[in-house]
Design a protein around this motif. Structure first.
Motif, PDB file in Angstrom:
ATOM      1  N   GLY A   1       0.781  -1.226   0.000  1.00 52.93           N
ATOM      2  CA  GLY A   1       0.000   0.000   0.000  1.00 52.93           C
ATOM      3  C   GLY A   1       0.810   1.272   0.000  1.00 52.93           C
ATOM      4  N   VAL A   2       2.097   1.186   0.337  1.00 51.60           N
ATOM      5  CA  VAL A   2       2.956   2.375   0.352  1.00 51.60           C
ATOM      6  C   VAL A   2       3.550   2.622  -1.030  1.00 51.60           C
ATOM      7  CG1 VAL A   2       5.009   3.426   1.353  1.00 51.60           C
ATOM      8  CG2 VAL A   2       3.461   2.098   2.794  1.00 51.60           C
ATOM      9  N   THR A   3       4.172   1.600  -1.609  1.00 50.79           N
ATOM     10  CA  THR A   3       4.805   1.771  -2.925  1.00 50.79           C
ATOM     11  C   THR A   3       3.808   1.611  -4.062  1.00 50.79           C
ATOM     12  OG1 THR A   3       5.432  -0.564  -2.994  1.00 50.79           O
ATOM     13  CG2 THR A   3       7.020   0.979  -2.058  1.00 50.79           C
ATOM     14  N   GLY A   4       2.701   0.921  -3.814  1.00 48.70           N
ATOM     15  CA  GLY A   4       1.677   0.766  -4.831  1.00 48.70           C
ATOM     16  C   GLY A   4       2.206   0.116  -6.099  1.00 48.70           C
ATOM     17  N   TRP A   5       1.921   0.770  -7.216  1.00 43.28           N
ATOM     18  CA  TRP A   5       2.343   0.265  -8.523  1.00 43.28           C
ATOM     19  C   TRP A   5       3.618   0.946  -9.009  1.00 43.28           C
ATOM     20  CZ3 TRP A   5      -0.823  -3.429  -7.956  1.00 43.28           C
ATOM     21  CH2 TRP A   5      -2.156  -3.219  -7.591  1.00 43.28           C
ATOM     22  N   GLY A   6       4.342   1.624  -8.093  1.00 49.46           N
ATOM     23  CA  GLY A   6       5.544   2.344  -8.499  1.00 49.46           C
ATOM     24  C   GLY A   6       5.177   3.440  -9.478  1.00 49.46           C
ATOM     25  N   PRO A   7       6.000   3.671 -10.505  1.00 50.28           N
ATOM     26  CA  PRO A   7       5.686   4.702 -11.488  1.00 50.28           C
ATOM     27  C   PRO A   7       4.641   4.263 -12.505  1.00 50.28           C
ATOM     28  CG  PRO A   7       7.742   3.651 -12.065  1.00 50.28           C
ATOM     29  CD  PRO A   7       7.327   3.066 -10.741  1.00 50.28           C
ATOM     30  N   GLY A   8       4.123   3.035 -12.359  1.00 53.23           N
ATOM     31  CA  GLY A   8       3.104   2.564 -13.283  1.00 53.23           C
ATOM     32  C   GLY A   8       3.646   1.987 -14.567  1.00 53.23           C
ATOM     33  N   SER A   9       4.932   1.669 -14.599  1.00 53.17           N
ATOM     34  CA  SER A   9       5.574   1.156 -15.813  1.00 53.17           C
ATOM     35  C   SER A   9       5.734  -0.355 -15.736  1.00 53.17           C
ATOM     36  CB  SER A   9       6.951   1.797 -15.999  1.00 53.17           C
ATOM     37  OG  SER A   9       6.851   3.206 -16.027  1.00 53.17           O
ATOM     38  N   LEU A  10       5.745  -0.967 -16.934  1.00 49.84           N
ATOM     39  CA  LEU A  10       5.876  -2.418 -17.032  1.00 49.84           C
ATOM     40  C   LEU A  10       7.331  -2.842 -16.973  1.00 49.84           C
ATOM     41  CD1 LEU A  10       3.285  -2.772 -19.895  1.00 49.84           C
ATOM     42  CD2 LEU A  10       3.010  -3.769 -17.615  1.00 49.84           C
ATOM     43  N   PHE A  11       7.584  -4.014 -16.403  1.00 49.69           N
ATOM     44  CA  PHE A  11       8.929  -4.560 -16.284  1.00 49.69           C
ATOM     45  C   PHE A  11       9.585  -4.675 -17.662  1.00 49.69           C
ATOM     46  CE2 PHE A  11      11.862  -8.147 -16.192  1.00 49.69           C
ATOM     47  CZ  PHE A  11      12.622  -7.855 -15.078  1.00 49.69           C
ATOM     48  N   PRO A  12      10.848  -4.236 -17.824  1.00 39.84           N
ATOM     49  CA  PRO A  12      11.822  -3.785 -16.816  1.00 39.84           C
ATOM     50  C   PRO A  12      11.823  -2.274 -16.573  1.00 39.84           C
ATOM     51  CG  PRO A  12      12.933  -4.076 -18.893  1.00 39.84           C
ATOM     52  CD  PRO A  12      11.505  -4.460 -19.142  1.00 39.84           C
ATOM     53  N   ALA A  13      10.932  -1.537 -17.246  1.00 37.20           N
ATOM     54  CA  ALA A  13      10.878  -0.095 -17.024  1.00 37.20           C
ATOM     55  C   ALA A  13      10.321   0.239 -15.643  1.00 37.20           C
ATOM     56  CB  ALA A  13      10.026   0.577 -18.103  1.00 37.20           C
ATOM     57  N   GLY A  14       9.597  -0.675 -15.081  1.00 39.48           N
ATOM     58  CA  GLY A  14       9.016  -0.516 -13.760  1.00 39.48           C
ATOM     59  C   GLY A  14       8.745  -1.884 -13.175  1.00 39.48           C
ATOM     60  N   PRO A  15       8.076  -1.941 -12.027  1.00 35.25           N
ATOM     61  CA  PRO A  15       7.876  -3.223 -11.349  1.00 35.25           C
ATOM     62  C   PRO A  15       6.667  -4.012 -11.821  1.00 35.25           C
ATOM     63  CG  PRO A  15       7.068  -1.455  -9.979  1.00 35.25           C
ATOM     64  CD  PRO A  15       7.657  -0.797 -11.194  1.00 35.25           C
ATOM     65  N   LEU A  16       5.824  -3.459 -12.698  1.00 34.38           N
ATOM     66  CA  LEU A  16       4.583  -4.128 -13.058  1.00 34.38           C
ATOM     67  C   LEU A  16       4.815  -5.345 -13.951  1.00 34.38           C
ATOM     68  CD1 LEU A  16       2.147  -1.158 -13.760  1.00 34.38           C
ATOM     69  CD2 LEU A  16       2.007  -2.805 -11.882  1.00 34.38           C
ATOM     70  N   ARG A  17       4.165  -6.452 -13.623  1.00 32.31           N
ATOM     71  CA  ARG A  17       4.230  -7.663 -14.437  1.00 32.31           C
ATOM     72  C   ARG A  17       3.222  -7.614 -15.583  1.00 32.31           C
ATOM     73  NH1 ARG A  17       4.472 -12.658 -10.092  1.00 32.31           N
ATOM     74  NH2 ARG A  17       6.326 -11.990  -8.942  1.00 32.31           N
ATOM     75  N   GLU A  18       2.198  -6.821 -15.411  1.00 37.09           N
ATOM     76  CA  GLU A  18       1.156  -6.646 -16.422  1.00 37.09           C
ATOM     77  C   GLU A  18       0.421  -5.349 -16.088  1.00 37.09           C
ATOM     78  OE1 GLU A  18      -2.264  -9.311 -16.190  1.00 37.09           O
ATOM     79  OE2 GLU A  18      -1.554 -10.033 -14.244  1.00 37.09           O
ATOM     80  N   PRO A  19      -0.374  -4.810 -17.025  1.00 36.24           N
ATOM     81  CA  PRO A  19      -1.130  -3.586 -16.702  1.00 36.24           C
ATOM     82  C   PRO A  19      -2.046  -3.806 -15.506  1.00 36.24           C
ATOM     83  CG  PRO A  19      -1.135  -3.972 -19.075  1.00 36.24           C
ATOM     84  CD  PRO A  19      -0.532  -5.197 -18.444  1.00 36.24           C
ATOM     85  N   VAL A  20      -2.162  -2.792 -14.671  1.00 35.39           N
ATOM     86  CA  VAL A  20      -2.939  -2.917 -13.440  1.00 35.39           C
ATOM     87  C   VAL A  20      -4.385  -3.306 -13.734  1.00 35.39           C
ATOM     88  CG1 VAL A  20      -3.820  -1.668 -11.435  1.00 35.39           C
ATOM     89  CG2 VAL A  20      -1.454  -1.328 -12.169  1.00 35.39           C
ATOM     90  N   ARG A  21      -5.003  -2.619 -14.674  1.00 40.32           N
ATOM     91  CA  ARG A  21      -6.415  -2.895 -14.966  1.00 40.32           C
ATOM     92  C   ARG A  21      -6.612  -4.341 -15.417  1.00 40.32           C
ATOM     93  NH1 ARG A  21      -9.580   1.223 -18.799  1.00 40.32           N
ATOM     94  NH2 ARG A  21      -8.983   2.540 -17.035  1.00 40.32           N
ATOM     95  N   THR A  22      -5.705  -4.838 -16.231  1.00 41.26           N
ATOM     96  CA  THR A  22      -5.800  -6.212 -16.726  1.00 41.26           C
ATOM     97  C   THR A  22      -5.676  -7.210 -15.584  1.00 41.26           C
ATOM     98  OG1 THR A  22      -4.799  -5.523 -18.816  1.00 41.26           O
ATOM     99  CG2 THR A  22      -4.812  -7.874 -18.335  1.00 41.26           C
ATOM    100  N   GLY A  23      -4.700  -6.985 -14.705  1.00 41.31           N
ATOM    101  CA  GLY A  23      -4.499  -7.907 -13.592  1.00 41.31           C
ATOM    102  C   GLY A  23      -5.640  -7.893 -12.596  1.00 41.31           C
ATOM    103  N   LEU A  24      -6.165  -6.689 -12.311  1.00 41.01           N
ATOM    104  CA  LEU A  24      -7.271  -6.593 -11.365  1.00 41.01           C
ATOM    105  C   LEU A  24      -8.534  -7.257 -11.900  1.00 41.01           C
ATOM    106  CD1 LEU A  24      -6.902  -2.916 -10.066  1.00 41.01           C
ATOM    107  CD2 LEU A  24      -6.437  -5.013  -8.801  1.00 41.01           C
ATOM    108  N   ALA A  25      -8.694  -7.284 -13.220  1.00 39.93           N
ATOM    109  CA  ALA A  25      -9.893  -7.878 -13.813  1.00 39.93           C
ATOM    110  C   ALA A  25      -9.988  -9.375 -13.527  1.00 39.93           C
ATOM    111  CB  ALA A  25      -9.911  -7.619 -15.315  1.00 39.93           C
ATOM    112  N   ARG A  26      -8.851 -10.026 -13.269  1.00 38.11           N
ATOM    113  CA  ARG A  26      -8.859 -11.457 -12.986  1.00 38.11           C
ATOM    114  C   ARG A  26      -8.836 -11.754 -11.488  1.00 38.11           C
ATOM    115  NH1 ARG A  26      -4.441 -11.131 -16.053  1.00 38.11           N
ATOM    116  NH2 ARG A  26      -3.176 -12.249 -14.516  1.00 38.11           N
TER     117      ARG A  26
END
Length: 337
Positions: A165-190
């Motif tokens: 809850g503190v770091t959240g999604w970081g800068p919102g970028s996908l790996f390796p540009a950021g920490p996201l494994r997939e877009p947030v909206r796509t992952g939350l949908a499942r």
């Protein structure tokens, strides 16, 4: 690996923004690969129910303590859970049941060794093969998959996402540009539920900032709390986990007297030189060495006697609602799954 600084930087200025921009095309390819695998998958359905405890980011969010807590909760309901992990950092491909008396972290990874303290723990790089092995053993009626939200090989009855809850999604970028494994909206949908990990019970998650406020699925606020106070006297704390600072902050908040800290990469294999350095720090400060349980199981056996492991557990503001979710999953009729 240690997170690069630009993963933790919000905003569009400075070298962090430049690094993210240069790496963004690789992130699009990574996300396309994940989406393609999910789209083409034919998940295996096994007799035990399957609950996945995953996340949308690279690095530690608290999945393993959450999985330990869920194993305990369903056991108290009369069920027999078994955890299933990839066995990251270990040489054993599996499927194999983890037996702490026989296996070390170098073979099965550190997280499965921790989970084995809460019940049957299995590792398998092929999650479907791991599910079949647990089913064939015939003991468990629930498989708790530690990580795997982006792995479609094993059909899931419930997908729980764990978010820092503190770091959240970081800068919102996908790996390796950021920490996201997939877009947030796509992952939350499942996802069927989301657990937001905060520093403590008195700090409410910012549901709007995380984009969770309008979700029509259960949301939970959780945190890690120590099972015992830190030992008295001066301490040298070290950690090789996803976010070591969380461990150090928790020690201080619980009253620990930290003289110095040492940070290592996630899943770091401690060498003789590392231990010699840590022993020298402890001697110089007249302090005791302390680390996380996850790091402690990776230490050589002859070093564990002189190093303290500080265990923590997951706590929830609304544990009754979490138990209700688990009961709904376990009580669902096979035809409704």
């Amino acid at each position: 690996m240690k997170e690069p600084a630009f993963w933790r930087t919000d905003g569009g200025r400075g070298s962090g923004a430049l690094a993210r921009a240069l790496l963004a095309p690789l992130g699009w390819i990574y996300a396309w690969t994940v989406a393609r695998r999910l789209r083409r998958a034919d998940p295996l359905r096994i007799a035990p129910k399957v609950i996945c405890v995953g996340n949308l980011t690279v690095g530690g969010t608290g999945k393993t303590p959450i999985t330990q807590s869920l194993m305990q909760r369903v056991s108290e309901m009369g069920h027999v859970p078994a955890s299933l992990s990839r066995g990251y950092g270990g040489s054993e491909p599996g499927p194999v049941r983890v037996r702490p008396a026989e296996h070390g972290a170098e073979a099965v990874g550190d997280e499965p060794l921790l989970l084995a303290r809460s019940g049957a723990a299995w590792i398998s790089r092929d999650r479907a093969a791991g599910g079949r092995a647990i089913e064939a053993e015939g003991e468990a009626d629930l498989v708790l998959m530690d990580d795997g939200h982006q792995n479609p090989d094993l059909a899931k009855d419930c997908s729980i996402l764990v978010v820092d809850g503190v770091t959240g999604w970081g800068p919102g970028s996908l790996f390796p540009a950021g920490p996201l494994r997939e877009p947030v909206r796509t992952g939350l949908a499942r996802a069927d539920a989301v657990i937001v990990m905060m520093p403590g019970p008195d700090r409410e998650p910012d549901w709007n900032r995380l984009g969770l406020a309008d979700l029509e699925i259960p949301l939970f606020h959780a945190w890690l709390e120590p099972e015992a106070p830190p030992p008295p006297g001066k301490l040298i704390a070290f950690a090789g986990i996803g976010r070591p600072q969380k461990f150090f902050d928790a020690l201080v908040a619980a009253g620990g007297d930290l003289s110095e800290v040492a940070v290592y990469g996630d899943h770091h294999a401690f060498s003789t030189a590392d231990l010699r350095h840590l022993d020298a720090l402890a001697l110089a400060h007249g302090a005791r060495l302390i680390t996380t349980e996850k790091d402690w199981v990776r230490l050589p056996k002859d070093a564990r006697d002189r190093i303290t492991a500080w265990p923590v557990r997951a706590a929830f503001t609304n544990p009754g609602a979490l138990d209700g979710l688990l009961r709904d999953v376990m009580d669902a009729a096979p035809e409704a799954r």
